[in-house]
Design an enzyme around this catalytic site. Structure first.
Site, mmCIF file in Angstrom:
data_model
loop_
_atom_site.group_PDB
_atom_site.id
_atom_site.type_symbol
_atom_site.label_atom_id
_atom_site.label_comp_id
_atom_site.label_asym_id
_atom_site.label_seq_id
_atom_site.Cartn_x
_atom_site.Cartn_y
_atom_site.Cartn_z
ATOM 1 C CG ASP A 160 48.617 0.690 -2.221
ATOM 2 O OD1 ASP A 160 48.878 1.740 -1.598
ATOM 3 O OD2 ASP A 160 47.596 0.017 -1.979
ATOM 4 C CG ASP B 127 54.234 -11.883 6.247
ATOM 5 O OD1 ASP B 127 55.278 -12.532 6.069
ATOM 6 O OD2 ASP B 127 54.215 -10.642 6.384
#
Length: 731
Positions: A337, A174
């Site tokens: 998460d 990224d």
């Protein structure tokens, strides 16, 4: 289950009994009896094997006695001590303090609940026929981390033991997106292009794939979701780019998905091999259990018993079909998460936790890095509750809703710690009546409850958390996590994902710019102690109450000094941390062959202890080239001595840097240092071992005085130096 039923029925009876008012004399005897029972149960449990038949009853004793003392204390506080007749400000302050104590009791009860019966799983064996093994894509997302941080993770991931052709490693870059590589700023664009090129070479060299995307949308969650569309493995293993896996990671984690059709996630511990800023700046790394051990060693197995263990962002395996059903990794909050886990549980899927350390990761090296990480966690958990309230999600069990609520409640510790630090000044300086009581009542109601709470902490966490260490961590997080929580409450969708800095190097000692709130708190604390001395001799003040609050302020003084000790950043020059090992190594140098033992290792080098000659000398010096031979592995690598010193009359320590001539050399260096999960477990257990409550208090005092004073010495030197430079400049 029988013990749980007895626990619930007994708790109801005990709460009713604990609500019966008592005289001081009766309370004194009752408190002494219950503290005695709690202590006996704790000490007895330490002497028996964990699987002994009497252990559940000892646990029940600890739960019931501590809960009784806690509830009895709160009942007394609620019915006899609220300061309702001392003016509006005192009433509000007193009610806030009471609510804080209610919060403390709730966290005590959640601690009992989570730890009632921890589930310890073992790996599910894979079929003998490897053709039946699931295919796995291993994602290593990266943003701006140093290549030296990413490199060993990629190497280790590509050499995991698994069926050939059944797994593929992917670097998810990224930091090299099209948007970054075409940034209007030429320097930024060039840096992104150079980093992209480096990662492509790294991937090609070690047989990994490379993926990037157009734009950096939705941070880590967006990066992972983009990769899902380019891959097709049945399972997805996710590793943070600094989480170096052991060679048995896939062998230990993938089998469970073949026997549990509804299993969405198998999480494993985050195991760290570098010091966090508390450990580094207080010089306690390796001397006390790592902070993460309490959560990963104790709490996650407890959550697993209640089917609520959750995804922690890395060192985990997820089922692709469920991710597809969910629409990918969740991205509505900045803790993608735990949010993704809630979404999967809401669809009726399950999670599991395997308590075997199989990654070697890095922690944030600086206080500012730690703050970024913990603020993100706290904000994200609160976002989940506000934006995806677990009480309105489908298919969740009552316990799962309750525990997801607890994940949010936990982060209230930051607000609570701020108020607890302000309470002594409020009473001693400003004269606010926080409780309508006296010293004798505090002695027989409050002190027994505090002692019981400390014993409970020792009972559950003794091996992985020393007394008062948690309070140090809470203190350093308190102000900034509180500010983060406030921002989320104002605008739940406002926080943005911030990457935790890893692999930082610090070349000089300096005071963190984030220290200032703690100067204010410390100033109030010291001033309150001065007022305490004055109040002790004032006949209008209750001596017992003043002494109680002054003792409280002294304890806060130690927490604040220790916190400021952490905010004096120490140099961090080593770029690649070494881990303890123990392996015979032969050292060939200057025509001699020395028997040595490797005692620490990294990708880049080795620490070796070698025997000296009868004169206590060794024919070598820094800069000399030597050859290392691992007899059991049949490996030979050339190295250069960087450091050496005498350990004792018969042994020298050599710190060597590898001369990695081939890819095979580098693969071996990574495997030797990080590839063995048994070694990681042994390294962690070497740090286990409890300390008594008194020992923990003395340890806290030592840290506070040594490093807190060092903070102010450094600060004064810095201010004097600035003043001197300005003075010279003005002449």
């Amino acid at each position: 289950m029988f013990a749980l039923i007895v626990f619930l029925i007994s708790m109801l009876g005990f709460f009713g009994l604990a609500s019966v008012p008592t005289t001081l004399v009766v309370q004194t005897g009752l408190a002494a009896l219950l503290i005695g029972l709690t202590l006996v149960a704790y000490l007895w449990s330490r002497r028996l094997p964990k699987n002994h038949t009497i252990q559940p009853w000892l646990k029940l004793t600890v739960i019931l006695t501590s809960s009784f003392l806690g509830w009895h204390y709160l009942y007394w506080r609620a019915t006899e001590t609220l300061p309702l007749g001392f003016g509006f400000v005192s009433m509000v302050a007193g009610l806030i303090l009471f609510l804080i104590e209610v919060y403390g009791f709730i966290t005590l009860m959640f601690g009992h609940f989570i730890n009632v019966s921890p589930l310890e799983r073992r790996p599910v064996p894979l079929p003998v026929d490897s053709a039946l093994w699931p295919t796995v894509d291993i994602f290593i997302p990266t943003y701006n981390e140093d290549i030296l941080v990413i490199r060993p993770t990629v190497i280790a991931a590509t050499q995991m033991r698994y069926a050939p052709g059944k797994f593929k490693v992917w670097i998810l870059d990224d930091g090299g997106t099209v948007k970054k590589c075409t940034d209007p700023d030429p320097e930024k664009a060039a840096a992104a292009q150079a980093r992209q090129a480096e990662l492509k070479v790294l991937a090609a060299t070690f047989g990994a794939g490379y993926l990037t995307r157009e734009k950096n949308l939705n941070a880590k969650a967006g990066n992972l979701n983009s990769a899902l569309s380019f891959t097709e493995g049945e399972l997805i293993a996710i590793l943070d780019c600094d989480h170096i896996p052991t060679d048995d990671f896939l062998l230990n984690t993938t089998g469970a998905f073949l026997v549990e059709a509804k299993l969405f996630l198998l999480q494993t511990p985050h195991n760290f091999i570098s010091a966090d800023p508390v450990e580094k700046n207080l010089n306690i790394y390796g001397k006390v259990p790592s902070e993460n051990e309490l959560f990963y060693r104790i709490m996650q197995p407890g959550l697993d018993f209640w089917h609520t263990s959750f995804f922690c962002g890395s060192a985990a395996v997820l089922r692709r079909s469920v991710l597809n059903e969910l629409g990918g990794i969740a991205g509505q909050t900045i803790t993608e998460d735990a949010e993704t886990t809630l979404d999967a549980l809401s669809l009726g899927y399950t999670t599991a936790y395997l308590n075997i350390p199989m990654v070697s990761g890095l922690q944030p090296e600086t206080y500012s890095g730690l703050v970024i990480q913990r603020v993100r966690w706290g904000q994200g958990m609160l976002q989940i509750f506000l934006l995806k309230n677990p009480w309105v999600q489908p298919h969740l069990a009552f316990v799962q809703r309750l525990l997801y609520t607890n994940f949010t409640i936990y982060w209230g510790f930051a607000v609570v710690r701020i108020f607890l630090l302000l309470a002594p000044p409020a009473y001693l300086i400003f004269g606010l009546n926080l409780a309508d009581t006296d010293g004798a009542q505090l002695l027989v109601y409050a002190i027994p409850y505090l002692i019981a709470s400390l014993i409970v902490t020792q009972y559950y966490y003794r091996d992985v958390r020393w007394p008062f260490i948690s309070q140090i961590y809470e203190t350093i997080q308190s102000f900034y996590v509180t500010m983060g929580i406030y921002k989320v409450l104002r605008k739940p969708k406002s926080p943005s994902f911030q990457v935790t800095p890893k692999g930082e190097q610090l070349n000089a000692e300096f005071v963190s710019s984030l220290s200032w709130p703690f100067y204010v708190l410390l100033s109030l604390n010291v001033l309150s102690l001065g007022f305490a001395v004055y109040r002790l001799f004032d006949p209008l003040w209750q001596v017992g109450a003043v002494a109680f609050v002054a003792t409280w302020a002294v304890l806060d003084l130690f927490f604040l000094l220790a916190a400021l000790g952490i905010m004096l950043e120490r140099p961090q020059r080593r770029t690649e941390p070494r881990v303890p090992v123990r392996e015979p190594v032969m050292v060939h140098i200057n025509g001699a062959v020395l028997d040595g033992v490797a005692v620490e290792a990294s990708r880049a080098g080795l620490g070796i202890v070698v025997a000296t000659n009868p004169a206590g000398q060794i024919a070598a010096k820094p800069g000399d080239v030597l050859q290392l031979e691992w007899p059991r592995q049949g490996q030979v690598i050339q190295a250069i001595i960087r450091t050496m010193y005498t350990r004792d009359k018969t042994n020298h320590y050599l710190g060597v840097e590898y001369c990695l001539a081939t890819i095979e050399d580098e693969r071996f260096s990574v495997a030797f240092a990080f590839g063995n999960s048994t070694q990681l477990e042994e390294n962690n257990r070497a740090r286990y071992g409890g300390k008594s409550i008194v020992g923990g208090l003395l340890f806290l005092m030592n840290l506070a005085l040594r490093f807190g004073i060092a903070h102010f010495i450094n600060l004064i030197k810095h201010l004097c130096d600035r003043f001197y430079r300005r003075f010279i400049h003005s002449l």
